[in-house]
Design a protein around this motif. Structure first.
Motif, PDB file in Angstrom:
ATOM      1  N   GLY A 109      24.990 -22.473  65.584  1.00 29.70           N
ATOM      2  CA  GLY A 109      26.012 -21.766  64.890  1.00 29.70           C
ATOM      3  C   GLY A 109      26.929 -20.268  65.763  1.00 29.70           C
ATOM      4  N   GLY A 110      28.057 -20.522  64.412  1.00 30.42           N
ATOM      5  CA  GLY A 110      28.786 -19.513  65.171  1.00 30.42           C
ATOM      6  C   GLY A 110      28.549 -18.168  64.708  1.00 30.42           C
ATOM      7  N   GLN A 111      29.440 -17.545  63.670  1.00 25.06           N
ATOM      8  CA  GLN A 111      28.940 -16.405  62.875  1.00 25.06           C
ATOM      9  C   GLN A 111      27.336 -16.110  62.366  1.00 25.06           C
ATOM     10  OE1 GLN A 111      31.891 -14.756  64.106  1.00 25.06           O
ATOM     11  NE2 GLN A 111      30.663 -13.223  62.800  1.00 25.06           N
ATOM     12  N   GLY A 112      26.967 -16.738  62.200  1.00 24.41           N
ATOM     13  CA  GLY A 112      25.077 -16.953  61.706  1.00 24.41           C
ATOM     14  C   GLY A 112      24.274 -16.821  63.166  1.00 24.41           C
ATOM     15  N   LEU A 113      24.664 -16.433  64.431  1.00 25.45           N
ATOM     16  CA  LEU A 113      23.943 -16.384  65.831  1.00 25.45           C
ATOM     17  C   LEU A 113      24.760 -15.255  66.497  1.00 25.45           C
ATOM     18  CD1 LEU A 113      22.973 -20.150  66.557  1.00 25.45           C
ATOM     19  CD2 LEU A 113      21.876 -18.116  65.221  1.00 25.45           C
ATOM     20  N   GLU A 114      25.514 -14.713  65.431  1.00 25.57           N
ATOM     21  CA  GLU A 114      26.479 -13.649  66.353  1.00 25.57           C
ATOM     22  C   GLU A 114      25.210 -12.435  66.645  1.00 25.57           C
ATOM     23  OE1 GLU A 114      28.919 -11.856  68.575  1.00 25.57           O
ATOM     24  OE2 GLU A 114      29.627 -13.759  67.975  1.00 25.57           O
ATOM     25  N   ALA A 115      24.646 -12.223  65.504  1.00 24.62           N
ATOM     26  CA  ALA A 115      23.959 -10.772  65.721  1.00 24.62           C
ATOM     27  C   ALA A 115      22.694 -11.127  67.265  1.00 24.62           C
ATOM     28  CB  ALA A 115      23.025 -10.480  65.017  1.00 24.62           C
TER      29      ALA A 115
END
Length: 181
Positions: free
Chosen positions: A101-107
């Motif tokens: 994923g994109g933003q869902g895995l940024e952290a």
């Protein structure tokens, strides 16, 4: 004595891992793919892979890695997946099929960067900069098409150091470090 793989990871709890497996199985069936998933008990997102070694983990490596991990101060976070995808070059003998994923895995990316910074500060080799957080569901001889999904993951409240004995499809957690609430 068999060898092992050693890595830092984020792991879902058993209930979440089973939920992810159920969704992945249903999504595979809907796309006409055989859902031959890895056991959900070993689902994880690798943060840093130390590699394969014969015998037991090196005590000095474990000490340095543990000290570095203890210095990582990050908040707990929610993570989620946005895409099913298979990786690998055409003609490869094995294609990992993953959730990513994109933003869902940024952290996850931010936690990984903080961990790598501390590992390097303790004299351990830096990994390749190319990093795409993912959870491997299965391996296949053929690639599969990618498709979008909105799949909540879990709240990452800790990261772990895992020893995975070669050929045993199991993970032994040998260290845990909490993320701040």
């Amino acid at each position: 004595m068999p060898g092992h793989k050693l890595f830092f990871a984020l792991r879902p709890d058993a209930e979440t891992a089973e939920r992810i497996a159920r969704v992945a199985t249903a999504e595979h069936a809907a796309c006409g793919l055989a859902p031959r998933l890895r056991p959900s008990r070993i689902f994880h997102i690798t943060l840093h892979y130390f590699g394969y070694a014969d015998g037991e983990p090196d005590a000095q490596l474990l000490a340095l890695a543990s000290r570095a991990a203890a210095e990582v101060v990050r908040p707990a976070f929610d993570l989620g997946f946005e895409c099913f995808r298979s990786w690998g070059e055409a003609g490869a003998s094995k294609h990992p099929f993953v959730l990513t994923g994109g933003q869902g895995l940024e952290a996850v990316r931010e936690l990984r960067d903080a961990l790598v910074e501390r590992l390097v500060a303790h004299g351990l080799a830096a990994p390749a900069r190319d990093y795409e957080p993912h959870l491997t569901l299965r391996y296949d001889k053929r690639p599969a098409p990618a498709w979008q999904v909105d799949l909540p993951g879990w709240t990452a409240s800790e990261f772990v150091l895992v020893k995975s004995p070669q050929g045993e499809t199991r993970h032994e957690v040998i260290g845990r470090w909490p993320l701040q609430p």
